[in-house]
Design an enzyme around this catalytic site. Sequence first.
Site, PDB file in Angstrom:
ATOM      1  N   LYS A   1       0.994  -1.351  -0.126  1.00 43.62           N
ATOM      2  CA  LYS A   1       0.344   0.011   0.130  1.00 43.62           C
ATOM      3  C   LYS A   1       1.300   1.576   0.187  1.00 43.62           C
ATOM      4  O   LYS A   1       1.706   1.207   0.467  1.00 43.62           O
ATOM      5  CB  LYS A   1      -0.749   0.141   1.018  1.00 43.62           C
ATOM      6  CG  LYS A   1      -1.973   0.801   0.998  1.00 43.62           C
ATOM      7  CD  LYS A   1      -3.018   0.601   2.503  1.00 43.62           C
ATOM      8  CE  LYS A   1      -3.622   2.088   2.144  1.00 43.62           C
ATOM      9  NZ  LYS A   1      -4.898   1.886   3.786  1.00 43.62           N
TER      10      LYS A   1
ATOM     11  N   SER B   1      -9.847   1.919   2.596  1.00 46.06           N
ATOM     12  CA  SER B   1      -9.339   2.200   1.679  1.00 46.06           C
ATOM     13  C   SER B   1      -8.140   1.705   0.922  1.00 46.06           C
ATOM     14  O   SER B   1      -7.278   1.999   0.363  1.00 46.06           O
ATOM     15  CB  SER B   1      -8.463   3.616   2.797  1.00 46.06           C
ATOM     16  OG  SER B   1      -7.675   2.998   3.593  1.00 46.06           O
TER      17      SER B   1
ATOM     18  N   SER C   1      -9.898  -0.576   6.866  1.00 53.74           N
ATOM     19  CA  SER C   1      -9.392  -0.584   5.801  1.00 53.74           C
ATOM     20  C   SER C   1      -9.266  -1.089   4.934  1.00 53.74           C
ATOM     21  O   SER C   1      -8.224  -1.838   3.234  1.00 53.74           O
ATOM     22  CB  SER C   1      -8.307   0.817   5.564  1.00 53.74           C
ATOM     23  OG  SER C   1      -9.223   2.400   5.350  1.00 53.74           O
TER      24      SER C   1
END
Length: 497
Positions: free
Chosen positions: A102, A177, A201
């Site tokens: 990420k 997210s 997330s």
Amino acid sequence: MLGIIHLGGVLDRTPRKNVMKLNELTITQAREGLQQKKFSSVELTKACLDRIKQVDGKINAFVTVTEEEALEHAKHADKLLNNITIEQYNNYPLLGIPIGLKDMYMTKGIRTTAASKVLENYIPQYDATVVTKLKNAGAIIIGKTNCDAWAHGSSGENSDFGPTKNPWNIEYVPGGSSSGSAAAIAADMCIASTGTDTGGSIRLPANFCNVVGLKPTYGRVSRYGIIAMASSLDSIGHFTKTVEDCALILNITAGNDSCDATTPKKNKPDYTESLKKSVNGLKIGIPKEYFEIGLDKEIKEKTLKAAQILESLGAKTVEASLPHTEYALACYYIIVPSEISSNLARYDGIRYGMERTNFGDEAKRRIMLGTYTLSAGYYDAYYKKAMQIRTLLKQDFDRAFEKVDVIISPVSPTPPWKLGEKVNDPLKMYLSDIYTITINLVGIPGLCVPIGFTKNELPLGMQILGPHFSEETLFQIGNAFEEVTKNEGWRKKKPVL
Ligand code: GLN
């Protein structure tokens, strides 16, 4: 190039039914193939890079693809593979295996943006502790994945680099997210990926993309070098194709770090050991507040059916109660913006990053909310009250875990929604976090595992929640569910891209 491997493990160069491409392998399968020299790390890495080239134009899972470095490291991994003994190989549990990170994870020499224009050109000077650990385990970093800017969001649409699309239907959101990391696994662009979970997330995108996602106990995995969202809730976890792979990665990432004082010097078990244990006799709580009005009918049915399946293996389900649930969302959306307003203050445009005018609407909204709730006169009315509720929420779970080993619940009140549907209505977006945020306020672990598809062919998952540091039990249950459903048709589905 040896791009195809037979399901049974026998090398096969001619594509036909029942054959898997290298990029579709799990960590365990890839490790086996690499060790037995059925293919090389360069071939495996190329298969993932080819897949990214083939489908990421549609999905937008990656902000940065590190093709050159990845191939260079894969060559190095192949050399090592050719020159080490089996015992030495065991010290490198991810040797030659391509993973995505990420874009909240600091990577030395590789641009790290938090998917925000503020950090568009930022190149870190050091690696996050977890990145170092993954590299030391032999992993190949294939790229940095897209997410909501600063990890603020539930759909991936807050990214300044454009939204990620759901590989199962590109008109739908993949969940956020950590949208890119989940989509990248669902579309077989890498073998595993990492995420951050401050309020869901990891679990929400895992749930919407049909992959496994773990939010570990707060403090189990070091936060050092990962861009902070809300420091007292941020948890560092990952996405995989199976529960076994998930346990394998936690074996690498978990543990004390002298650079993060919230990581206790606690014994780290071999998480893969728990996979072998039966669920017979375990008590599963079904929290009544998580199955009330507002929950989609299909999700309710499928989640309860998953609990029944576990009952058929000898687990016992009982009703549980988390009475302060109705206050959780308000509590989260006071505490989190408060911490965000403080954490984002460092991006002043002077030391690094671009000017603050580059913050997007969601970050600005949270900075303003947080500054307000922390200011004199409002602190007692909002922040302090929210912290008191946080204690009550923790007590809810403490009490529930006196009676049950784990809790099973839906991850989201609705299935994936269409891109654009909620993005202009922040409150609507926040409501989708109702079942995930409390877990971060309380600090306990949550594992999301796929449980099937809706009538509209969109993925669904359930979350398994346990007391602090109970990841072993979560893996035990997740793996048992995966095993018992492994021959069901939905397990074999692949997104058509
Ligand atoms: N959707 C939640 C939020 O926007 C969770 C975000 C996260 O876990 N990073 O705050």
